[in-house]
Write an enzyme that holds these catalytic residues in place. Structure first.
Site, PDB file in Angstrom:
ATOM      1  N   LYS A 149       8.392  -1.022   5.598  1.00 31.27           N
ATOM      2  CA  LYS A 149       7.609  -1.206   6.941  1.00 31.27           C
ATOM      3  C   LYS A 149       8.265  -2.305   7.721  1.00 31.27           C
ATOM      4  O   LYS A 149       8.453  -2.352   8.804  1.00 31.27           O
ATOM      5  CB  LYS A 149       6.345  -0.670   6.690  1.00 31.27           C
ATOM      6  CG  LYS A 149       5.913   0.522   6.063  1.00 31.27           C
ATOM      7  CD  LYS A 149       4.551   0.918   6.148  1.00 31.27           C
ATOM      8  CE  LYS A 149       3.625  -0.119   5.461  1.00 31.27           C
ATOM      9  NZ  LYS A 149       3.719  -0.130   3.832  1.00 31.27           N
TER      10      LYS A 149
ATOM     11  N   ARG B 175      -4.303   4.027   8.308  1.00 29.40           N
ATOM     12  CA  ARG B 175      -4.242   4.055   7.007  1.00 29.40           C
ATOM     13  C   ARG B 175      -5.247   5.082   6.372  1.00 29.40           C
ATOM     14  O   ARG B 175      -5.185   5.120   5.053  1.00 29.40           O
ATOM     15  CB  ARG B 175      -4.544   2.752   6.244  1.00 29.40           C
ATOM     16  CG  ARG B 175      -3.177   2.080   5.494  1.00 29.40           C
ATOM     17  CD  ARG B 175      -3.702   0.616   5.276  1.00 29.40           C
ATOM     18  NE  ARG B 175      -2.820   0.216   4.134  1.00 29.40           N
ATOM     19  CZ  ARG B 175      -1.751  -0.632   4.440  1.00 29.40           C
ATOM     20  NH1 ARG B 175      -1.641  -1.067   5.469  1.00 29.40           N
ATOM     21  NH2 ARG B 175      -1.449  -0.957   3.284  1.00 29.40           N
TER      22      ARG B 175
ATOM     23  N   ARG C  72       9.903  -9.348  -3.964  1.00 30.73           N
ATOM     24  CA  ARG C  72       9.476  -9.819  -2.494  1.00 30.73           C
ATOM     25  C   ARG C  72       9.413 -11.493  -2.627  1.00 30.73           C
ATOM     26  O   ARG C  72       8.528 -11.851  -3.182  1.00 30.73           O
ATOM     27  CB  ARG C  72       8.700  -9.032  -2.037  1.00 30.73           C
ATOM     28  CG  ARG C  72       8.386  -9.561  -0.534  1.00 30.73           C
ATOM     29  CD  ARG C  72       7.754  -8.547   0.182  1.00 30.73           C
ATOM     30  NE  ARG C  72       6.393  -7.872  -0.102  1.00 30.73           N
ATOM     31  CZ  ARG C  72       5.516  -7.392   0.459  1.00 30.73           C
ATOM     32  NH1 ARG C  72       5.830  -6.545   1.557  1.00 30.73           N
ATOM     33  NH2 ARG C  72       4.410  -6.987  -0.101  1.00 30.73           N
TER      34      ARG C  72
ATOM     35  N   ARG D 294       3.773 -12.989  -2.332  1.00 25.12           N
ATOM     36  CA  ARG D 294       2.468 -12.505  -1.791  1.00 25.12           C
ATOM     37  C   ARG D 294       1.584 -12.302  -2.859  1.00 25.12           C
ATOM     38  O   ARG D 294       1.603 -11.918  -3.807  1.00 25.12           O
ATOM     39  CB  ARG D 294       2.590 -11.199  -0.903  1.00 25.12           C
ATOM     40  CG  ARG D 294       2.287 -11.416   0.502  1.00 25.12           C
ATOM     41  CD  ARG D 294       2.528 -10.237   1.352  1.00 25.12           C
ATOM     42  NE  ARG D 294       1.874  -8.976   0.996  1.00 25.12           N
ATOM     43  CZ  ARG D 294       1.947  -7.801   1.656  1.00 25.12           C
ATOM     44  NH1 ARG D 294       2.904  -7.761   2.721  1.00 25.12           N
ATOM     45  NH2 ARG D 294       1.145  -6.817   1.205  1.00 25.12           N
TER      46      ARG D 294
ATOM     47  N   ARG E 121      -2.643  -0.477  -5.200  1.00 25.95           N
ATOM     48  CA  ARG E 121      -2.022  -0.155  -3.732  1.00 25.95           C
ATOM     49  C   ARG E 121      -1.426   1.140  -3.741  1.00 25.95           C
ATOM     50  O   ARG E 121      -1.740   1.794  -2.781  1.00 25.95           O
ATOM     51  CB  ARG E 121      -1.323  -1.415  -3.363  1.00 25.95           C
ATOM     52  CG  ARG E 121      -2.088  -2.723  -2.988  1.00 25.95           C
ATOM     53  CD  ARG E 121      -1.043  -3.848  -2.942  1.00 25.95           C
ATOM     54  NE  ARG E 121      -0.260  -3.939  -1.851  1.00 25.95           N
ATOM     55  CZ  ARG E 121       0.887  -4.557  -2.200  1.00 25.95           C
ATOM     56  NH1 ARG E 121       1.266  -5.496  -2.987  1.00 25.95           N
ATOM     57  NH2 ARG E 121       1.954  -4.574  -0.877  1.00 25.95           N
TER      58      ARG E 121
HETATM   59  P1  AP5 Z   1       8.741  -4.656   3.115  1.00 25.32           P
HETATM   60  O1  AP5 Z   1       9.418  -4.245   4.447  1.00 25.32           O
HETATM   61  O2  AP5 Z   1       7.927  -6.088   2.872  1.00 25.32           O
HETATM   62  O3  AP5 Z   1       7.686  -3.523   2.845  1.00 25.32           O
HETATM   63  P2  AP5 Z   1       6.435  -2.767   3.567  1.00 25.32           P
HETATM   64  O4  AP5 Z   1       6.530  -1.540   3.643  1.00 25.32           O
HETATM   65  O5  AP5 Z   1       5.999  -3.840   4.636  1.00 25.32           O
HETATM   66  O6  AP5 Z   1       5.385  -3.448   2.115  1.00 25.32           O
HETATM   67  P3  AP5 Z   1       3.941  -3.957   2.300  1.00 25.32           P
HETATM   68  O7  AP5 Z   1       3.820  -4.759   0.979  1.00 25.32           O
HETATM   69  O8  AP5 Z   1       3.722  -5.182   3.423  1.00 25.32           O
HETATM   70  O9  AP5 Z   1       3.048  -2.960   2.717  1.00 25.32           O
HETATM   71  P4  AP5 Z   1       1.603  -2.660   2.464  1.00 25.32           P
HETATM   72  O10 AP5 Z   1       1.212  -1.524   3.286  1.00 25.32           O
HETATM   73  O11 AP5 Z   1       1.132  -2.734   1.062  1.00 25.32           O
HETATM   74  O12 AP5 Z   1       0.961  -4.130   2.972  1.00 25.32           O
HETATM   75  P5  AP5 Z   1       0.268  -4.601   4.196  1.00 25.32           P
HETATM   76  O13 AP5 Z   1       0.569  -5.806   4.588  1.00 25.32           O
HETATM   77  O14 AP5 Z   1       0.231  -3.663   5.413  1.00 25.32           O
HETATM   78  O15 AP5 Z   1       9.669  -4.589   1.915  1.00 25.32           O
HETATM   79  C1  AP5 Z   1       9.184  -4.725   0.490  1.00 25.32           C
HETATM   80  C2  AP5 Z   1      10.473  -5.408  -0.114  1.00 25.32           C
HETATM   81  O16 AP5 Z   1      11.433  -4.591  -0.162  1.00 25.32           O
HETATM   82  C3  AP5 Z   1      11.050  -6.698   0.583  1.00 25.32           C
HETATM   83  O17 AP5 Z   1      11.301  -7.429  -0.349  1.00 25.32           O
HETATM   84  C4  AP5 Z   1      12.331  -6.162   1.230  1.00 25.32           C
HETATM   85  O18 AP5 Z   1      13.320  -7.311   1.433  1.00 25.32           O
HETATM   86  C5  AP5 Z   1      12.907  -5.004   0.305  1.00 25.32           C
HETATM   87  N1  AP5 Z   1      13.516  -4.046   1.244  1.00 25.32           N
HETATM   88  C6  AP5 Z   1      13.021  -3.389   2.178  1.00 25.32           C
HETATM   89  N2  AP5 Z   1      13.748  -2.393   2.734  1.00 25.32           N
HETATM   90  C7  AP5 Z   1      14.564  -2.216   1.786  1.00 25.32           C
HETATM   91  C8  AP5 Z   1      15.748  -1.433   1.737  1.00 25.32           C
HETATM   92  N3  AP5 Z   1      16.118  -0.484   2.306  1.00 25.32           N
HETATM   93  N4  AP5 Z   1      16.668  -1.644   0.134  1.00 25.32           N
HETATM   94  C9  AP5 Z   1      16.434  -2.328  -0.514  1.00 25.32           C
HETATM   95  N5  AP5 Z   1      15.412  -3.271  -0.361  1.00 25.32           N
HETATM   96  C10 AP5 Z   1      14.563  -3.288   0.639  1.00 25.32           C
HETATM   97  O19 AP5 Z   1      -1.359  -4.467   3.714  1.00 25.32           O
HETATM   98  C11 AP5 Z   1      -1.598  -5.346   2.760  1.00 25.32           C
HETATM   99  C12 AP5 Z   1      -3.313  -5.275   2.585  1.00 25.32           C
HETATM  100  O20 AP5 Z   1      -4.060  -5.502   3.724  1.00 25.32           O
HETATM  101  C13 AP5 Z   1      -3.809  -3.556   2.234  1.00 25.32           C
HETATM  102  O21 AP5 Z   1      -3.697  -3.544   0.817  1.00 25.32           O
HETATM  103  C14 AP5 Z   1      -5.332  -3.893   2.655  1.00 25.32           C
HETATM  104  O22 AP5 Z   1      -6.111  -4.359   1.693  1.00 25.32           O
HETATM  105  C15 AP5 Z   1      -5.104  -4.453   3.888  1.00 25.32           C
HETATM  106  N6  AP5 Z   1      -4.943  -3.528   5.270  1.00 25.32           N
HETATM  107  C16 AP5 Z   1      -3.918  -3.742   5.993  1.00 25.32           C
HETATM  108  N7  AP5 Z   1      -3.890  -2.722   6.914  1.00 25.32           N
HETATM  109  C17 AP5 Z   1      -4.977  -2.050   6.725  1.00 25.32           C
HETATM  110  C18 AP5 Z   1      -5.399  -0.948   7.316  1.00 25.32           C
HETATM  111  N8  AP5 Z   1      -4.884  -0.221   8.465  1.00 25.32           N
HETATM  112  N9  AP5 Z   1      -6.734  -0.321   6.868  1.00 25.32           N
HETATM  113  C19 AP5 Z   1      -7.189  -0.864   5.845  1.00 25.32           C
HETATM  114  N10 AP5 Z   1      -6.812  -2.018   4.999  1.00 25.32           N
HETATM  115  C20 AP5 Z   1      -5.688  -2.602   5.448  1.00 25.32           C
HETATM  116 MG    MG Z   2       4.447  -5.288   4.989  1.00 26.56          MG
END
Ligand code: AP5
Ligand code: MG
Length: 218
Positions: free
Chosen positions: A16, A91, A130, A163, A174
């Site tokens: 994402k 979410r 990552r 992270r 997660r």
């Molecule tokens: P990356 O692009 O970083 O993936 P991502 O989908 O952004 O993954 P996240 O871990 O950020 O998602 P998340 O939903 O768990 O975290 P968030 O910060 O939203 O890519 C991942 C890796 O793969 C990278 O190393 C990249 O280089 C590689 N990659 C990407 N694309 C690729 C491809 N095509 N091929 C090969 N490699 C690739 O949330 C974190 C926490 O915050 C949650 O757990 C929760 O506690 C809280 N939170 C956030 N939003 C909410 C909400 N709306 N409600 C409640 N709690 C929330």
């Molecule tokens: Mg992310």
């Protein structure tokens, strides 16, 4: 000017954030990541950061009321006038309903929900590999997308870090939380009819090309 309102949906590690950076540049719309907002607050040591950190470190969701308030505040900023790109929000069904009500009261709607589908074993490998720049937030991966110089950001020369929630145990939780709490959004947006499913396991450029094809309506 056309308004483009996009939601990026998909499990942790689906790509994402990686795609959001490209989409935001391509369409000139702000990338709004609730996770990034919380991490910034943790870094600054704010009250919000302290509250969110408890949940994030365990891989649990931050309570809806807190998240909804933050997202709505952000969506009222001027830079969202021509559209926005949401990453990691909504979410839960409660968050999605709150968002729809908020947009409807402003005469808006979501144009596209882009659902990045990726299998669990790939997600685990991506998240354990990552590395994120502690200064500019650019994301790399030790497998497949390594920085030119180990541990150093290609963009700004900052230090690359893992992270706090990218441990095997937290990633497992997660992914479970995603399946239980966020997956129901697929059916929610299927009913509305604005969701498109993409193969998030494809290469970065392929995924981006597919997104552009959908958003341009071709
Ligand atoms: P990356 O692009 O970083 O993936 P991502 O989908 O952004 O993954 P996240 O871990 O950020 O998602 P998340 O939903 O768990 O975290 P968030 O910060 O939203 O890519 C991942 C890796 O793969 C990278 O190393 C990249 O280089 C590689 N990659 C990407 N694309 C690729 C491809 N095509 N091929 C090969 N490699 C690739 O949330 C974190 C926490 O915050 C949650 O757990 C929760 O506690 C809280 N939170 C956030 N939003 C909410 C909400 N709306 N409600 C409640 N709690 C929330
Ligand atoms: Mg992310």
């Amino acid at each position: 000017m056309n308004m483009t309102n996009i939601i990026l949906l998909g499990p942790p590690g689906a790509g994402k954030g990686t795609q959001a950076a490209r989409i935001s540049a391509e369409y000139g719309i702000p990338h709004i990541s609730t996770g990034d907002i919380f991490r910034e607050n943790i870094k600054q040591g704010t009250e919000l950061g302290k509250k969110a950190q408890e949940y994030m470190n365990k891989g649990e969701l931050v309570p809806d009321s807190l998240v909804i308030e933050i997202a709505e505040d952000r969506l009222q900023k001027d830079d969202c006038r021509n559209g926005f790109l949401l990453d990691g929000f909504p979410r839960t069904v409660t968050q999605a309903e709150a968002l729809d009500n908020f947009l409807a009261s402003n005469g808006g709607k979501i144009d596209w929900v882009l659902d990045l589908e990726v299998e669990k074993d790939v997600l685990m490998k991506r998240l354990l590999g990552r590395r994120v720049c502690k200064d500019c937030g650019a994301t790399f991966n030790v497998v497949g997308m390594p920085p030119k110089k180990e541990g150093i950001c290609d963009n700004c020369g900052g230090q690359l870090k893992q992270r706090a929630d990218d441990t095997e145990e937290t990633v497992n939780n997660r992914i479970d939380v995603y399946n239980n709490e966020t997956k129901p959004l697929v059916a929610y947006y299927e009913r509305i009819g604005n969701i498109r499913h993409l193969d998030g396991a494809a290469g970065l450029e392929n995924v981006f090309n597919e997104i552009k094809r959908i958003v341009s309506g071709s």
